[in-house]
Design an enzyme around this catalytic site. Structure first.
Site, PDB file in Angstrom:
ATOM      1  N   TRP A 127       2.854  -1.703  -0.115  1.00  0.00           N
ATOM      2  CA  TRP A 127       2.210  -2.568  -1.119  1.00  0.00           C
ATOM      3  C   TRP A 127       2.085  -4.022  -0.648  1.00  0.00           C
ATOM      4  O   TRP A 127       1.639  -4.868  -1.400  1.00  0.00           O
ATOM      5  CB  TRP A 127       3.004  -2.529  -2.431  1.00  0.00           C
ATOM      6  CG  TRP A 127       3.181  -1.154  -2.976  1.00  0.00           C
ATOM      7  CD1 TRP A 127       2.327  -0.474  -3.800  1.00  0.00           C
ATOM      8  CD2 TRP A 127       4.289  -0.268  -2.730  1.00  0.00           C
ATOM      9  NE1 TRP A 127       2.832   0.772  -4.089  1.00  0.00           N
ATOM     10  CE2 TRP A 127       4.040   0.930  -3.438  1.00  0.00           C
ATOM     11  CE3 TRP A 127       5.461  -0.361  -1.986  1.00  0.00           C
ATOM     12  CZ2 TRP A 127       4.919   2.008  -3.422  1.00  0.00           C
ATOM     13  CZ3 TRP A 127       6.334   0.716  -1.965  1.00  0.00           C
ATOM     14  CH2 TRP A 127       6.066   1.879  -2.681  1.00  0.00           C
ATOM     15  N   ASP A 128       2.512  -4.314   0.568  1.00  0.00           N
ATOM     16  CA  ASP A 128       2.567  -5.699   1.054  1.00  0.00           C
ATOM     17  C   ASP A 128       3.468  -6.540   0.166  1.00  0.00           C
ATOM     18  O   ASP A 128       3.199  -7.710  -0.093  1.00  0.00           O
ATOM     19  CB  ASP A 128       1.159  -6.312   1.134  1.00  0.00           C
ATOM     20  CG  ASP A 128       1.129  -7.613   1.935  1.00  0.00           C
ATOM     21  OD1 ASP A 128       2.073  -7.858   2.701  1.00  0.00           O
ATOM     22  OD2 ASP A 128       0.171  -8.384   1.780  1.00  0.00           O
ATOM     23  N   TYR A 129       4.572  -5.959  -0.270  1.00  0.00           N
ATOM     24  CA  TYR A 129       5.564  -6.659  -1.072  1.00  0.00           C
ATOM     25  C   TYR A 129       6.667  -7.209  -0.158  1.00  0.00           C
ATOM     26  O   TYR A 129       7.854  -6.937  -0.338  1.00  0.00           O
ATOM     27  CB  TYR A 129       6.160  -5.731  -2.129  1.00  0.00           C
ATOM     28  CG  TYR A 129       5.327  -5.593  -3.392  1.00  0.00           C
ATOM     29  CD1 TYR A 129       4.404  -6.556  -3.773  1.00  0.00           C
ATOM     30  CD2 TYR A 129       5.482  -4.486  -4.230  1.00  0.00           C
ATOM     31  CE1 TYR A 129       3.651  -6.433  -4.939  1.00  0.00           C
ATOM     32  CE2 TYR A 129       4.742  -4.347  -5.400  1.00  0.00           C
ATOM     33  CZ  TYR A 129       3.831  -5.327  -5.741  1.00  0.00           C
ATOM     34  OH  TYR A 129       3.092  -5.202  -6.901  1.00  0.00           O
TER      35      TYR A 129
END
Length: 670
Positions: A302-304
């Protein structure tokens, strides 16, 4: 008396000698000349322009972000431009004292724009007083150099590296020169300087690794390297540290906020949790030895990643006073970890999350959720949350976009259908990080609320894919899917989720309670016709809190703002030439307290672009009120906001009417 003891233990920095105020990133100043009672008397003290706007071609300036926070050291304000020029100013007048230009190329098209968030100050206590480069400024550059300058003169330190700089060896070929950068200030302690990296996202599976590098602060000789990502046969790169690091010099520890492995949105070739990506990592600063690591997202798709500097603080708990690391995240979580062990101070639960990833994906069945400190921002979105300027009108473009995408809440996996990601990849708390008041033990943070639509594109379709305007496209070469990412917007160019879009949040950590929320920013400098709707604005930047009971922040509109720390009430606005999407800082010079912020706009957000550093101070006897400063009249402000909302609703009606007329014509023609 207790407050004095806390202040002495926290060692707040009056001089603002570090990017985050102090090496632990508290962003707290004990200065109290400016208070909630007199902040309305602030006037503009000076504006300094770097000259970039006139010296650089417009197409180059459109690839810049002026995010620097100046330091107040050696009787100077010292900061860097997006092109890594280091500039020292007189703190009272803004007159330039010296300037250093590393002459970076302007044709490299850096993946994360031309940006320099700040420089780092260090004093060599073993050097004789008055010796050249006894006090040093360190800076990483967009073209991957580590530079050391004399903090008093700006001259390169000849004994560091080769003529004052080190050209860092990345260890592998790059796809293009701008794929790899250094954008945040180095960390320094115990005679060691540590640098991370910023690497282009979503390009390829075999992307450059996120190796953290350390050098002798005096000679520049290599000291150690640390690879955050445990390889174990997986195919991936990154897990780099692009945000600012924190240092506990007494313990000899440096704290790294690591990012996600590559590529961001499909991880079928990197099975497992991908330790130590998406983690707070504590290393011995002198040796690089791993002390502990705590992962905030398992197997991130999630590109977290962790964009915020870890905040080092001392807090009171039921078990007594403890030294901790506070780590805010993009999801809006706040993890509070013991500084010596990395263990959560309050329970963190592993909870089941949505499954059913794209073909070949192997998701983690659970993710960590803090239980004591509530999330700083909402984490679910539905069609009921779609923006509608006309109450009762259903079937809007925003509702349709929400309804057509996959959406099962936080950690819904990316899909070929298209997945709503909320908070978006720039959401929660971003690189601006949080601020901590050590006396009252309150955490303050800026948060952003917007929705991303993430779509996986099968490899067979990716070669001819032409992304629409406003869509980020990543090849993710080596994976079976490319990706596209876009902020979900309405036809009027407004965010599709209901406001507020940017909030400042105050949190009592001991009680695990949110004390207040305050909307920050308007649509004045980004909306059609400049209508200043009080919807808030996404807040990439951070804030500064003072013992005077005031917290300062910039926003996506062109104002520096002051809020009351106790109530969250907005007290004052100072107009800027362009938006100040940077962290403010404060200092005292000749008995007067100043507040300064970089005002250069934000190219990725579509704001106007500038090159200014602006400082404010309290008015002196006999000085007229400034046209650039105003207090907030709540009743009048509400009336003006309502009037603005009506104006924009009328615009929405006109646009809707024109679209309906065009639709009727198409129907008649068929």
């Amino acid at each position: 008396m207790i407050g004095l003891v806390v202040l002495l233990v926290a060692r707040p920095c009056v001089a603002w000698e570090s990017w985050g105020g102090d090496p632990g990133g508290s962003r707290f100043s004990p200065l109290r000349e400016i208070t909630s009672d007199n902040v309305g008397q602030l006037i503009r003290a000076f504006e300094f322009r770097t000259g970039d706007v006139t010296a650089r071609p417009p197409e180059v300036m459109r690839r810049t972000k002026f995010e620097a926070t100046p330091l107040f050291v050696e009787d100077s304000l010292i900061f860097c431009s997006p092109f890594n020029e280091v500039i020292a100013l007189d703190p009272g007048t803004g007159a330039q004292k010296w300037r250093y230009d590393p002459k970076i190329a302007i044709n490299q098209r850096p993946a994360n724009r031309y940006v320099c968030r700040g420089v780092t100050y260090w004093v060599d206590d073993t050097a004789p007083r008055g010796a050249a480069c006894r006090s040093r400024i360190f800076m990483g550059t967009n073209d991957v150099r580590l530079i050391a300058l004399d903090a008093k003169t700006g001259l390169p330190c000849a004994d560091f590296g080769k003529g004052g700089e080190i050209k860092i060896d990345i260890g592998m070929p790059l796809e293009w020169p701008g794929e790899f950068q250094i954008t945040s200030p180095p960390a320094v302690g115990r005679g060691v300087v540590v640098v991370g990296s910023s690497i282009g996202d979503n390009r390829r599976v075999d992307a450059p690794s996120g190796v953290v590098r350390a050098f002798d602060a005096r000679s520049g000789e290599p000291r150690w390297t640390f690879e955050p990502l445990k390889r174990d046969g997986i195919e991936a790169g990154h897990a780099n540290v692009w945000a600012a690091m924190s240092v506990d010099a007494a313990r000899g520890l440096v704290f790294l906020p690591t990012s996600s492995p590559s590529p961001d949105f499909w991880g079928g070739k990197r099975a497992g949790n991908n330790e130590h990506a998406n983690s707070v990592v504590a290393l011995r600063i002198e040796t690089g030895e791993l002390v502990w690591a705590f992962q905030t997202v398992h197997h991130d798709v999630w590109d977290y990643d962790l964009p915020a500097q870890p905040t080092l603080a001392r807090i009171d708990t039921d078990e007594g006073s403890r030294d901790v690391v506070i780590q805010p995240t993009k999801q809006g979580f706040v993890f509070v970890l013991d500084r010596d062990t990395g263990k959560p101070v309050w329970p963190v639960e592993e909870r089941a999350v949505p499954q059913g990833g794209a073909e070949g994906e192997r998701l983690s069945p659970t993710q960590p959720f803090p239980t004591h400190v509530p999330a700083l921002t909402s984490q679910t979105i539905s069609t009921d949350d779609a923006l509608s300027l006309l109450p009762g009108l259903r079937g809007s473009s925003c509702e349709r976009q929400f309804a057509e995408a996959r959406n099962e809440g936080l950690f819904t996996p990316p899909s070929t259908q298209g997945t709503l990601e909320f908070p978006f990849t720039g959401g929660g708390v971003n690189w601006g990080s949080a601020a901590f008041d050590p006396v009252n033990q309150i955490l303050y943070a800026n948060t952003s609320r917007a929705v991303h639509l993430i779509k996986l594109i099968p490899r067979a379709e990716a070669a001819g894919f032409n992304p629409p305007p406003g869509h980020d496209f990543g090849q993710q070469k080596g994976a079976p899917y490319a990706m596209s990412r876009s902020v979900v917007m309405s036809p009027l160019g407004l965010l599709c989720n209901k406001p507020p879009w940017g909030e400042m949040v105050a949190v009592d950590l001991k009680a695990g309670k949110i004390l207040w929320r305050s909307t920050v920013g308007t649509t004045e400098d980004v909306a059609p016709l400049g209508v200043p709707l009080p919807f808030g604005a996404p807040l990439m930047n951070g804030l500064a809190v003072t013992a005077g009971g005031v917290v300062f922040t910039g926003a996506m509109d062109a104002y520096l703002r002051a809020f009351d720390t106790r109530s969250g009430r907005e007290l004052w606005q100072g107009r800027l030439p362009v938006p100040g999407v940077a962290n403010p800082m404060t200092y005292i010079w000749k008995g007067e307290q100043y507040v300064a912020i970089g005002a250069g706009g934000h190219s990725e957000a579509g704001t106007s672009i500038g090159d200014s550093l602006v400082a404010f101070r309290l008015s002196r006897p006999g000085e007229a009120p400034s046209l650039w400063s105003r207090t907030i009249d709540r009743p009048g402000g509400r009336f003006f906001a309502a009037l603005s909302a009506v104006a924009l609703a009328i615009v929405a009606l006109v646009v809707a009417g024109l679209r309906w007329r065009r639709r009727r014509r198409r129907i008649r023609s068929t």
